[in-house]
Scaffold this motif. Structure first.
Motif, mmCIF file in Angstrom:
data_model
loop_
_atom_site.group_PDB
_atom_site.id
_atom_site.type_symbol
_atom_site.label_atom_id
_atom_site.label_comp_id
_atom_site.label_asym_id
_atom_site.label_seq_id
_atom_site.Cartn_x
_atom_site.Cartn_y
_atom_site.Cartn_z
ATOM 1 N N GLU A 327 0.831 -1.204 0.000
ATOM 2 C CA GLU A 327 0.000 0.000 0.000
ATOM 3 C C GLU A 327 0.867 1.255 0.000
ATOM 4 N N GLN A 328 1.956 1.248 0.755
ATOM 5 C CA GLN A 328 2.874 2.394 0.747
ATOM 6 C C GLN A 328 3.598 2.522 -0.589
ATOM 7 N N THR A 331 1.234 4.067 -3.245
ATOM 8 C CA THR A 331 0.949 5.500 -3.132
ATOM 9 C C THR A 331 2.196 6.369 -3.252
ATOM 10 N N HIS A 333 4.818 6.436 -1.186
ATOM 11 C CA HIS A 333 5.358 6.853 0.101
ATOM 12 C C HIS A 333 6.485 5.960 0.612
#
Length: 452
Positions: A327-328, A331, A333
């Motif tokens: 998920e990081q 995105t 990040h």
């Protein structure tokens, strides 16, 4: 970010509608394999100069192995993503992640070093240093962005150019690879003016000014996150981490194996390092492993067994971290290479890196070829760039002769100064170690005569 929009079967220029038993992503792999720039990697230094009868890796064998590891990573990750996000994926996307992501990662891994010049990373430094040394004479002829490309010359950016640039007399835009494959090699998706320490995606840069428009198209079609317009910066594409991990896994373990073959790293130390790493990666029965080693008489075969098990363990660890932190990554990040995260959890891997810096990357033979590379590349550029920038009527007779050393497909006589210099860099950076050295010796008058 929508997983359905992370990939694209489109190409920059040529998108034929014909039936083939291969997928478009499999065709990428084949196009790279059969290309001249890829074949030339066999005579480009990986780390050690080729020592003769002892086999060590060059850029080509390294790239093939990275592609193999990349395919394994893509296959594992593709299956996991297809299962975890099944409800969010279109039928086409399920098919892609299950069966084609592996081809994309393998293709990108195969060509990740295709922009590297001769003599390893010292070739990059030599090209950049030439422009720094001639700043007074040359810089006024270029914009700040163009000059930044030259003084920060980067193999990663050059890979995008090699794969997408249409040379004089060529019928297409580079290799006509899918945009998915191109996006997955962009470790540093920014222009040279945006290069900055402390940012994983800006540590270096990923495209020259001449390819900025192409890169915008790649980014748009594969949903890369735009961070800034001027200077142009994107976040990394999620597939990049897998290509990077495949490269990091291979060079960390294979460079150690090569050093062992050359007797630079002692056998006992090499075995202990790899056994410790394998244990820290999850192998439970180390006594059984040492028993297998005892049954192998050949020292190189012992290390080959450990190398295979270490790479297998590193693939598994990379898959675990990627899926855990996806998920990081998705995105934009995430701020650490997968290999770096593994290293923090594996003291043996940190020790291998330490040994590599001390005994391998600073070995006398490596330093010698790096110094040779500086001299060779600098002389070639000093010979070719001044006559290329001079107008035809203003060239001296000596410059006119030097100008003819540049093949026609690399000459942009009607172009800007930037395009003319980039043509020379295309020629010089594409040379093998042997060809660059041979041309240098002829230019310097060390060797005189015809070679075919």
């Amino acid at each position: 970010m929508d997983l359905n929009s992370l990939y694209s079967a489109e190409r920059l220029a040529y998108n034929p509608a014909h039936i083939d038993t291969r997928t478009v992503f499999q065709r990428d792999f084949d196009r790279i394999i059969f290309s001249s720039p890829f074949r030339r990697l066999q005579n480009k230094t990986q780390v050690f100069p080729l020592p003769g009868s002892v086999f060590v890796h060059n850029r080509l064998t390294h790239s093939l192995e990275v592609a193999s590891v990349g395919r394994s990573l893509g296959s594992e990750i593709g299956g996991k993503l297809a299962g975890k996000y099944l409800a969010d994926l279109s039928p086409e996307s399920i098919e892609f992640y299950k069966y084609s992501l592996s081809s994309v990662i393998a293709s990108s891994a195969l060509c990740h070093d295709i922009g590297n010049p001769a003599f390893g990373h010292s070739g990059e430094d030599a090209i950049a240093s030439y422009f720094v040394a001639h700043e007074t004479q040359l810089k006024p002829q270029f914009s700040d962005a163009e000059w930044s490309d030259f003084i920060n010359f980067e193999g990663n950016a050059n890979a995008i150019r090699v794969l997408t640039h249409q040379q004089n007399g060529k019928t297409s835009s580079g290799f006509d690879l899918t945009l998915s494959t191109l996006s997955a090699i962009a470790k540093y998706p920014c222009e040279s003016l945006a290069k900055a320490k402390g940012f994983i995606h800006r540590k270096k840069f990923g495209f020259f000014q001449g390819e900025a428009d192409n890169f915008r198209q790649i980014a748009a079609k594969t949903s890369m996150i735009r961070e800034n317009e001027s200077p142009l910066i994107f976040k990394r594409h999620p597939f990049v981490w897998l290509v990077e991990a495949a490269d990091d896994i291979c060079y960390s373990i294979i460079d150690l194996e090569d050093a062992h073959r050359l007797f630079i790293v002692e056998h006992e130390l090499c075995v202990d390092l790899l056994v410790s790493l394998i244990g820290q990666l999850g192998e439970k029965d180390l006594p059984k492993l040492r028993g297998r080693l005892a049954g192998i008489d050949n020292r190189n075969e012992q290390v080959s067994l450990l190398r295979a098990k270490a790479i297998s363990g590193l693939i598994k660890a990379s898959v675990g971290i990627y899926t855990r932190d996806f998920e990081q990554i998705l995105t934009g990040h995430y701020q650490a290479p997968l290999f770096e995260t593994i290293t923090k959890e594996c003291p043996a891997l940190a020790r291998i890196n330490e040994i590599s810096v001390k005994y391998i990357y600073n070995h006398k033979s490596v330093v010698e070829i790096e110094n040779a590379g500086y001299n060779v590349m600098s002389e070639l550029l000093s010979t070719m760039i001044p006559p290329v920038l001079a107008s035809g009527s203003a060239r001296t007779k000596a410059q006119d002769k030097a100008f003819k050393l540049v093949p026609e497909q690399f000459r942009y006589e009607e172009g800007t100064g930037y395009q003319k210099v980039m043509g020379v860099l295309d020629f010089v950076s594409g040379m093998t170690d042997n060809y660059a050295t041979d041309l240098y010796r002829k230019i310097k008058g060390i060797d005189i005569g015809m070679t075919i």
